[in-house]
Enzyme design. Sequence first.
Site, PDB file in Angstrom:
ATOM      1  N   GLY A 163       6.682  42.493  -4.187  1.00 30.25           N
ATOM      2  CA  GLY A 163       8.261  42.868  -4.129  1.00 30.25           C
ATOM      3  C   GLY A 163       8.925  42.052  -3.263  1.00 30.25           C
ATOM      4  O   GLY A 163       8.651  40.757  -3.073  1.00 30.25           O
ATOM      5  N   LYS A 214       1.358  52.420  -6.056  1.00 30.95           N
ATOM      6  CA  LYS A 214       2.709  52.979  -6.656  1.00 30.95           C
ATOM      7  C   LYS A 214       3.375  51.976  -7.418  1.00 30.95           C
ATOM      8  O   LYS A 214       3.840  51.238  -6.842  1.00 30.95           O
ATOM      9  CB  LYS A 214       3.474  53.199  -5.283  1.00 30.95           C
ATOM     10  CG  LYS A 214       4.870  54.039  -5.561  1.00 30.95           C
ATOM     11  CD  LYS A 214       5.828  53.897  -4.558  1.00 30.95           C
ATOM     12  CE  LYS A 214       6.749  52.656  -4.738  1.00 30.95           C
ATOM     13  NZ  LYS A 214       7.466  52.673  -5.827  1.00 30.95           N
ATOM     14  N   CYS A 216       8.748  36.154 -10.269  1.00 31.78           N
ATOM     15  CA  CYS A 216       8.734  35.459  -8.922  1.00 31.78           C
ATOM     16  C   CYS A 216       8.527  33.925  -8.519  1.00 31.78           C
ATOM     17  O   CYS A 216       9.029  33.360  -7.763  1.00 31.78           O
ATOM     18  CB  CYS A 216       7.488  36.217  -8.078  1.00 31.78           C
ATOM     19  SG  CYS A 216       6.086  36.150  -8.855  1.00 31.78           S
ATOM     20  N   TRP A 235       8.721  45.941 -10.885  1.00 32.05           N
ATOM     21  CA  TRP A 235       8.907  46.288 -12.082  1.00 32.05           C
ATOM     22  C   TRP A 235       8.896  45.159 -13.097  1.00 32.05           C
ATOM     23  O   TRP A 235       8.963  45.278 -14.265  1.00 32.05           O
ATOM     24  CB  TRP A 235      10.369  47.181 -12.349  1.00 32.05           C
ATOM     25  CG  TRP A 235      11.405  46.086 -11.669  1.00 32.05           C
ATOM     26  CD1 TRP A 235      12.051  46.471 -10.265  1.00 32.05           C
ATOM     27  CD2 TRP A 235      12.207  44.929 -12.032  1.00 32.05           C
ATOM     28  NE1 TRP A 235      12.932  45.452  -9.823  1.00 32.05           N
ATOM     29  CE2 TRP A 235      12.922  44.536 -10.808  1.00 32.05           C
ATOM     30  CE3 TRP A 235      11.905  44.231 -13.118  1.00 32.05           C
ATOM     31  CZ2 TRP A 235      13.800  43.448 -11.142  1.00 32.05           C
ATOM     32  CZ3 TRP A 235      12.997  43.100 -13.248  1.00 32.05           C
ATOM     33  CH2 TRP A 235      13.735  42.616 -12.106  1.00 32.05           C
ATOM     34  N   GLU A 264       3.197  39.406  -1.436  1.00 32.15           N
ATOM     35  CA  GLU A 264       3.443  38.658  -2.426  1.00 32.15           C
ATOM     36  C   GLU A 264       5.023  38.762  -2.688  1.00 32.15           C
ATOM     37  O   GLU A 264       5.448  39.779  -3.297  1.00 32.15           O
ATOM     38  CB  GLU A 264       2.725  38.907  -3.509  1.00 32.15           C
ATOM     39  CG  GLU A 264       1.282  38.945  -3.695  1.00 32.15           C
ATOM     40  CD  GLU A 264       0.917  37.535  -3.433  1.00 32.15           C
ATOM     41  OE1 GLU A 264       1.449  36.673  -3.791  1.00 32.15           O
ATOM     42  OE2 GLU A 264      -0.303  37.276  -3.174  1.00 32.15           O
ATOM     43  N   LEU A 265       5.798  37.989  -1.988  1.00 33.62           N
ATOM     44  CA  LEU A 265       7.223  38.042  -2.081  1.00 33.62           C
ATOM     45  C   LEU A 265       7.952  37.241  -2.936  1.00 33.62           C
ATOM     46  O   LEU A 265       7.616  36.625  -3.989  1.00 33.62           O
ATOM     47  CB  LEU A 265       7.672  38.082  -0.525  1.00 33.62           C
ATOM     48  CG  LEU A 265       6.839  38.983   0.430  1.00 33.62           C
ATOM     49  CD1 LEU A 265       6.938  38.759   1.937  1.00 33.62           C
ATOM     50  CD2 LEU A 265       6.944  40.620   0.119  1.00 33.62           C
TER      51      LEU A 265
HETATM   52  P1  NAD Z   1      11.376  45.752  -3.849  1.00 33.55           P
HETATM   53  O1  NAD Z   1      10.977  45.120  -2.780  1.00 33.55           O
HETATM   54  O2  NAD Z   1      12.641  46.191  -4.136  1.00 33.55           O
HETATM   55  O3  NAD Z   1      10.479  46.710  -4.593  1.00 33.55           O
HETATM   56  C1  NAD Z   1       8.996  46.407  -4.946  1.00 33.55           C
HETATM   57  C2  NAD Z   1       8.312  47.938  -4.989  1.00 33.55           C
HETATM   58  O4  NAD Z   1       8.105  48.322  -3.773  1.00 33.55           O
HETATM   59  C3  NAD Z   1       8.771  48.754  -5.603  1.00 33.55           C
HETATM   60  O5  NAD Z   1       7.954  49.497  -6.359  1.00 33.55           O
HETATM   61  C4  NAD Z   1       9.815  49.783  -4.757  1.00 33.55           C
HETATM   62  O6  NAD Z   1       9.976  51.089  -5.121  1.00 33.55           O
HETATM   63  C5  NAD Z   1       8.818  49.563  -3.556  1.00 33.55           C
HETATM   64  N1  NAD Z   1       9.262  49.894  -2.364  1.00 33.55           N
HETATM   65  C6  NAD Z   1      10.556  49.664  -1.917  1.00 33.55           C
HETATM   66  N2  NAD Z   1      10.677  50.372  -0.737  1.00 33.55           N
HETATM   67  C7  NAD Z   1       9.474  50.916  -0.247  1.00 33.55           C
HETATM   68  C8  NAD Z   1       9.143  51.452   0.811  1.00 33.55           C
HETATM   69  N3  NAD Z   1       9.843  51.496   2.087  1.00 33.55           N
HETATM   70  N4  NAD Z   1       7.910  51.756   0.977  1.00 33.55           N
HETATM   71  C9  NAD Z   1       7.032  51.762   0.040  1.00 33.55           C
HETATM   72  N5  NAD Z   1       7.453  51.084  -1.209  1.00 33.55           N
HETATM   73  C10 NAD Z   1       8.579  50.665  -1.404  1.00 33.55           C
HETATM   74  O7  NAD Z   1      11.435  44.690  -5.037  1.00 33.55           O
HETATM   75  P2  NAD Z   1      11.661  44.536  -6.538  1.00 33.55           P
HETATM   76  O8  NAD Z   1      13.315  44.435  -6.586  1.00 33.55           O
HETATM   77  O9  NAD Z   1      11.158  45.608  -7.309  1.00 33.55           O
HETATM   78  O10 NAD Z   1      11.177  43.088  -7.172  1.00 33.55           O
HETATM   79  C11 NAD Z   1      11.622  42.292  -7.130  1.00 33.55           C
HETATM   80  C12 NAD Z   1      11.300  41.267  -6.015  1.00 33.55           C
HETATM   81  O11 NAD Z   1       9.742  41.109  -5.997  1.00 33.55           O
HETATM   82  C13 NAD Z   1      11.559  39.725  -6.001  1.00 33.55           C
HETATM   83  O12 NAD Z   1      12.056  39.171  -4.736  1.00 33.55           O
HETATM   84  C14 NAD Z   1      10.514  38.930  -6.317  1.00 33.55           C
HETATM   85  O13 NAD Z   1      10.422  37.621  -6.180  1.00 33.55           O
HETATM   86  C15 NAD Z   1       9.263  39.662  -6.233  1.00 33.55           C
HETATM   87  N6  NAD Z   1       8.073  39.485  -6.843  1.00 33.55           N
HETATM   88  C16 NAD Z   1       7.305  38.818  -5.980  1.00 33.55           C
HETATM   89  C17 NAD Z   1       5.866  38.461  -6.759  1.00 33.55           C
HETATM   90  C18 NAD Z   1       4.890  37.661  -6.263  1.00 33.55           C
HETATM   91  O14 NAD Z   1       3.854  37.579  -6.535  1.00 33.55           O
HETATM   92  N7  NAD Z   1       5.196  36.947  -5.004  1.00 33.55           N
HETATM   93  C19 NAD Z   1       5.757  39.038  -8.090  1.00 33.55           C
HETATM   94  C20 NAD Z   1       6.664  39.869  -8.409  1.00 33.55           C
HETATM   95  C21 NAD Z   1       7.930  39.993  -7.848  1.00 33.55           C
END
Ligand code: NAD
Length: 537
Positions: free
Chosen positions: A252, A201, A308, A177, A274-275
């Site tokens: 995520g 998604k 991130c 998000w 990308e975490l």
């Molecule tokens: P999250 O892992 O909770 O969710 C990310 C996405 O995955 C959301 O759309 C969520 O609905 C989906 N999701 C969750 N579980 C899933 C599953 N089992 N199957 C399929 N989809 C699933 O992360 P978040 O809280 O939304 O985002 C924040 C995190 O993202 C932070 O750790 C941040 O550092 C990281 N991030 C990394 C980058 C990068 O480029 N490295 C960029 C942005 C955010």
Amino acid sequence: MTSTTPASTEHDSIEPHTIGGVTGAPLSSRGAQLAARVAGGKDTAPIKTHAPFTGLPITTLPQATDADARAIFADARAAQRAWAARPAVERQRVLTRLHDLVLERQAEVLDLVQVEAGKSRMDAFDEVGSVALVAAYYGKHSAKILADRRHPGVLPMLTRAGEIRHPKGVVGIISPWNYPLALTAMDVLPALAAGNAVVQKPDNQTALSALWLHELAEEAGLPAGTWQIMLGRGSTIGAALVEESDYLCFTGSTPTGKTLAGQVAQRLIGYSLELGGKNPMIVLPDADVAKAATGAVTACFSSAGQLCVSVERIYVHETIREEFTKAFVAKTAALRLGGALDYSAQMGSLTSADQLENVTAHVEDARAKGATVLTGGRARPDIGPLFYEPTVLTGVTPEAALFAEETFGPVVSIYGYTDVTDAIALANDTPFGLNASVWSRNGRAGWEVAARLKAGTVNVNEGYAATFGSVALPMGGMKESGVGRRNGAEGLLKYTEPQSIAVQRGLKLRPGRGVPPTLWVKSMTAGLKALRRLPGR
Ligand code: NAD
């Protein structure tokens, strides 16, 4: 710390807003129009989203079932064939048109990103800028990067060898998000340029921003069905994303990334992750302290730290620590918080109640374990329900959760060091390796320290924007911050399947009839020695 507007005005301000200024549609009808672009899920319980600035409802979004998700993949697969059959130059032209449209229509999406994500308008503009850079880069270079390549064959003149790139097919893309436009562009546009269809998604919270870009891409000439956006919980549609994708691109958190990687491994398809990060900044003793302090404010508090590549740890040389801390704290304390849809505020709000809870818990835990709050350290419900002050800590002990864990909010800790080698070791002492920042008056010294940091991107005299905006550079994480890279040639080629073809003429690669093996081996040995010296091999 000042807020731009009193709480009561803030709370009343979103609902009557028009999107895109006076000529735009009211948010409620525009939201419904964009929500209608969501694929599948028209018959299931929809989800209502709320504006972080006010807590007021934004829109209602349909959610896909597992069966919907699988049908969406089938539709995308059908659309992919015609899209892949188009020449790469024609596909990249769509991105160039998208680039122009995004810049022309930015007012509408700046409003949307602010309303959905709670960002300041400047942070929202960063997203628009990022989309433009990515669309321009892949709009110009994709066809060249994807072009068939000739390579030296095993036997000069007799072996014609080449490499061609096929699209993977249907790419599944899961987006968080926090950067709904920029991350959508960085992941979706190269996948399309390579001739794939995409099923994305996005997170519900910021889905309208992604849908806005989707609408514009179709206006720019992307055939309907080639990029599908579906919404739903990971627990409901995660399995379809893993089982139906030909390549999975996830952005995520590290825990979710690990879960998905385990599932995808069973299918032996490619993936990129990308975490998260716990990104360090090192201020070298020769740094310009005023510039480093100003740069640190942007590096730590852009998008309220929900970025991130945001800096969460600052290591400052002891000789300038006091001076830097004083300047940085003063600049942080002076940041204007607010939720107006204009450029008056410098920092917006956190995006969700979960975020507010996590940030508050991290700061309270650090305080209880010995940290001192130099500025910030509290929520600001008087401005809006999810506002939290930009926070600078010192004296953080290793027992505190935020010492090593990602906070993903406007919170940073300052530590001192005396030896640069120690600072590098401290910066590297983390399971993460996403981004880092180094400050020095000497560019070469900064570059040398950068090369010793275990992070996928390192910015010298910048927090994150220099690498983030240089779209030709690969961007991604080392260690637990990810697998694979986005941007640059790598960010495009990962969405392709390389195929090598060699056409052999004349001499075969085994002795012909009547040629004694010892003579063959002798002449081949001489040939191998000569080949090594041949230019271009
Ligand atoms: P999250 O892992 O909770 O969710 C990310 C996405 O995955 C959301 O759309 C969520 O609905 C989906 N999701 C969750 N579980 C899933 C599953 N089992 N199957 C399929 N989809 C699933 O992360 P978040 O809280 O939304 O985002 C924040 C995190 O993202 C932070 O750790 C941040 O550092 C990281 N991030 C990394 C980058 C990068 O480029 N490295 C960029 C942005 C955010």
